[in-house]
Scaffold this motif. Structure first.
Motif, short mmCIF file in Angstrom:
data_model
loop_
_atom_site.label_atom_id
_atom_site.label_comp_id
_atom_site.label_asym_id
_atom_site.label_seq_id
_atom_site.Cartn_x
_atom_site.Cartn_y
_atom_site.Cartn_z
N THR A 18 0.82 -1.22 0.00
CA THR A 18 0.00 0.00 0.00
C THR A 18 0.85 1.26 0.00
O THR A 18 0.34 2.34 -0.32
CB THR A 18 -0.92 0.02 1.23
N ASP A 19 2.14 1.15 0.36
CA ASP A 19 3.00 2.33 0.36
C ASP A 19 3.08 2.96 -1.03
O ASP A 19 3.23 4.18 -1.16
CB ASP A 19 4.40 1.94 0.84
N ASN A 20 3.01 2.13 -2.08
CA ASN A 20 2.99 2.65 -3.44
C ASN A 20 1.80 3.59 -3.66
O ASN A 20 1.94 4.68 -4.21
CB ASN A 20 2.89 1.49 -4.44
N LEU A 21 0.64 3.15 -3.22
CA LEU A 21 -0.57 3.94 -3.43
C LEU A 21 -0.61 5.14 -2.49
O LEU A 21 -1.13 6.21 -2.85
CB LEU A 21 -1.80 3.05 -3.22
N ALA A 23 -6.03 4.33 1.39
CA ALA A 23 -5.28 3.26 0.71
C ALA A 23 -4.12 2.80 1.56
O ALA A 23 -3.83 1.60 1.66
CB ALA A 23 -4.78 3.76 -0.64
N ARG A 24 -3.42 3.74 2.19
CA ARG A 24 -2.29 3.43 3.07
C ARG A 24 -2.49 4.23 4.36
O ARG A 24 -2.17 5.41 4.42
CB ARG A 24 -0.97 3.81 2.40
N ALA A 25 -3.07 3.59 5.37
CA ALA A 25 -3.39 4.28 6.62
C ALA A 25 -2.14 4.93 7.20
O ALA A 25 -1.08 4.32 7.30
CB ALA A 25 -3.96 3.28 7.62
N GLY A 26 -2.27 6.21 7.55
CA GLY A 26 -1.11 6.94 8.05
C GLY A 26 -1.52 8.10 8.94
O GLY A 26 -2.32 7.94 9.85
N ALA A 27 -0.99 9.28 8.63
CA ALA A 27 -1.18 10.46 9.48
C ALA A 27 -2.55 11.08 9.22
O ALA A 27 -2.68 12.09 8.52
CB ALA A 27 -0.07 11.46 9.22
#
Length: 406
Positions: A208-211, A248-252
Motif C-alpha cells: 500500500t506504500d505505493n498507493l 489506501a495506506r493508513a497513516g497520518a
C-alpha cells in the motif's frame, strides 16, 4: 507547410482541452519510452548496487542533474527533468530485476511474500470472482486498484510493478515541477531526491506504500495549486485525493483536520460569509473515501472486523508504552491460534484494558513518538534517508548511522 503549422497552432490554442490532451499523450509516450529503455539496460553488479542500495556521490550527481534540468526554461526543461525523474525511479527496479536481490518482502527480485504477497493474492482473488480475505478487507482500496492494474497488464505482475513505479515517478515530478514554479529549482530537485530515498525500498513491491505515495503526491500538488491560486475547487480535489491516499495506506490521519483548520485561516479573512458552508463541504469531501472504503470492504470482503482492523495491534503497542505492534504476540502467544477476526477483537480488548489499568503507558508512548519524530533517530521524520540496509533489512546499519544523520 508553415501555414498549416500556424493554423494547427491557432486551432489548438482555441481548444485548450484538446491541446492539454495532446500534451498529456506526448508526455505519457515519452515517459513510457524512457521507462522501457531503462528497464532494458544491462547493469553491472556495481552499478546495480549503487542504484538499488548505494548512498554515495551518485545521489548528489542525480540532484545536480535534476537542478540543471529544472533550471532550463520552457517545454525543453520540463521534458528533460521529467525524463530524469523517470530514470531515477526506474533504475532501482532495473537493478532489482537484473541482480535478483533478496530484500524486505521479496526473494529473487520478483517473488513476493508477507504483506506484498497478501495484496497480490487478494487482487487475484477479486479477478477470479472471489471475495477478499480478512487481510484484504483491512485495506480494500489497495487490492482493488492492484486488481484493476493487473487486468490492464494481462495479469502480468512485473508490468504492474513497473506501472506503479512509473505512476509514482510522474506524481513526484508533478509536485516537484510545481515547486520549481512557485519556489526554486533547488527546492524542486531536493524534493525529488528525498522522495526517491523514501520510495526506493518499496520499488518492486506492491504494498500500500505505493498507493499512499502516489495519492499523497497528487493530493499535495492539487492542494498547493489551490493555495497559490485560491481556487477552492482545487483544494476540494486535493483534500479528496489526500483522503483517498490515507485510506489506501493508513497513516497520518491528523492531516485531514489540520487541512480544515488551514482552510478556515486561509479563506476566512476574504470570504467570511461563505466560509462555514465551504468548511462543511470540505469535510464531506474528505469523508467520501472513508465511505467508499467501507463500501468496498462490505461488498468485496468475506469477513469482519473489516477496515483498519490491524490498528488494534498497533494500539496495544502504544498502550504498552510504545513497544510496537508485535508486542501483543510476545505477551499473548495464544493469539497465533485464533482466526483473524478473533485475534483483532482480542487485541482491541486487551489494548483498551491496558489503557484503563495503566494510562501512563499511553502518554509515555505519545511523548516518545514525538521525541523520536523531531530527532535524528531511525524513527524520525527523515529516518528513511539511508542506503540499502533499509531496503534489505528494514533498519539502517548502525555503523552508517552517523553518515545518514549528517
Amino acid at each position: 507547410m508553415q501555414q498549416l503549422f500556424r493554423k494547427t497552432r491557432r486551432g489548438l490554442k482555441s481548444k485548450p482541452f484538446i491541446r492539454h490532451l495532446l500534451i498529456g499523450i506526448v508526455y505519457l509516450a515519452v515517459g513510457l519510452s524512457t521507462l522501457i529503455i531503462i528497464l532494458q539496460l544491462p547493469l553491472s553488479e556495481r552499478a546495480a548496487y549503487l542504484f538499488r542500495h548505494g548512498y554515495s556521490l551518485w545521489l548528489l550527481a542525480a540532484g545536480i542533474l535534476l537542478y540543471l534540468g529544472f533550471k532550463i526554461p520552457g517545454t525543453t526543461g520540463k521534458l528533460i527533468s521529467y525524463c530524469l525523474v523517470v530514470i531515477l525511479f526506474a533504475l532501482p527496479l532495473t537493478a532489482l530485476w537484473r541482480q535478483g536481490y533478496a530484500e524486505m518482502q521479496m526473494i529473487g527480485g520478483v517473488v513476493h511474500f508477507s504483506d506484498s504477497a497478501q495484496y497480490y493474492h487478494n487482487a487475484n482473488r477479486l479477478l477470479e470472482g472471489y471475495s477478499f480475505t480478512a487481510f484484504g478487507t483491512r485495506h480494500p482500496f489497495a487490492p482493488a486498484l492492484i486488481a484493476t492494474m493487473l487486468s490492464f497488464t494481462g495479469q502480468n505482475l512485473m508490468r504492474t510493478t513497473a506501472a506503479l513505479v512509473f505512476f509514482n515517478a510522474v506524481s513526484v515530478f508533478l509536485s516537484a515541477n510545481l515547486l520549481r514554479k512557485s519556489q526554486h529549482s533547488l527546492i524542486a530537485s531536493a524534493f525529488v531526491v528525498l522522495s526517491f530515498l523514501f520510495y526506493r525500498r518499496f520499488i518492486g513491491m506492491i504494498d500500500t506504500d505505493n498507493l499512499g505515495l502516489l495519492f499523497g503526491m497528487l493530493g499535495f500538488t492539487l492542494l498547493w495549486m489551490g493555495a497559490c491560486t485560491k481556487k477552492t475547487s482545487l483544494i476540494y480535489s486535493g483534500a479528496l485525493v489526500t483522503s483517498w491516499g490515507l485510506n489506501a495506506r493508513a497513516g497520518a490521519f491528523l492531516i485531514l483536520p489540520a487541512l480544515l483548520v488551514w482552510f478556515v485561516i486561509y479563506f476566512f479573512r476574504d470570504q467570511r460569509s461563505r466560509t462555514a458552508s465551504r468548511i462543511a463541504l470540505l469535510g464531506i469531501v474528505m469523508l467520501i473515501p472513508f465511505l467508499l472504503n467501507l463500501t468496498l470492504a462490505s461488498t468485496l470482503g468475506s469477513t469482519k472486523p473489516g477496515v483498519f482492523s490491524n490498528f488494534a495491534y498497533t494500539l496495544y503497542g502504544i498502550a504498552d508504552g510504545g513497544s510496537g505492534w508485535e508486542q501483543i504476540y510476545r505477551d499473548h502467544p495464544e493469539i497465533y491460534n485464533l482466526s483473524e477476526n478473533e485475534a483483532a477483537r482480542l487485541a482491541h480488548h486487551l489494548a483498551v484494558e491496558k489503557i484503563k489499568t495503566n494510562p501512563g503507558g499511553l502518554f509515555l508512548a505519545i511523548k516518545n513518538a514525538y521525541s523520536d519524530f523531531f530527532s535524528l533517530k531511525n524513527r524520525s521524520a527523515f529516518g528513511f534517508v539511508s542506503g540499502g540496509d533499509l531496503s534489505a533489512f528494514n533498519q539502517p546499519d548502525q555503523g552508517n548511522i552517523l553518515g545518514y544523520q549528517i
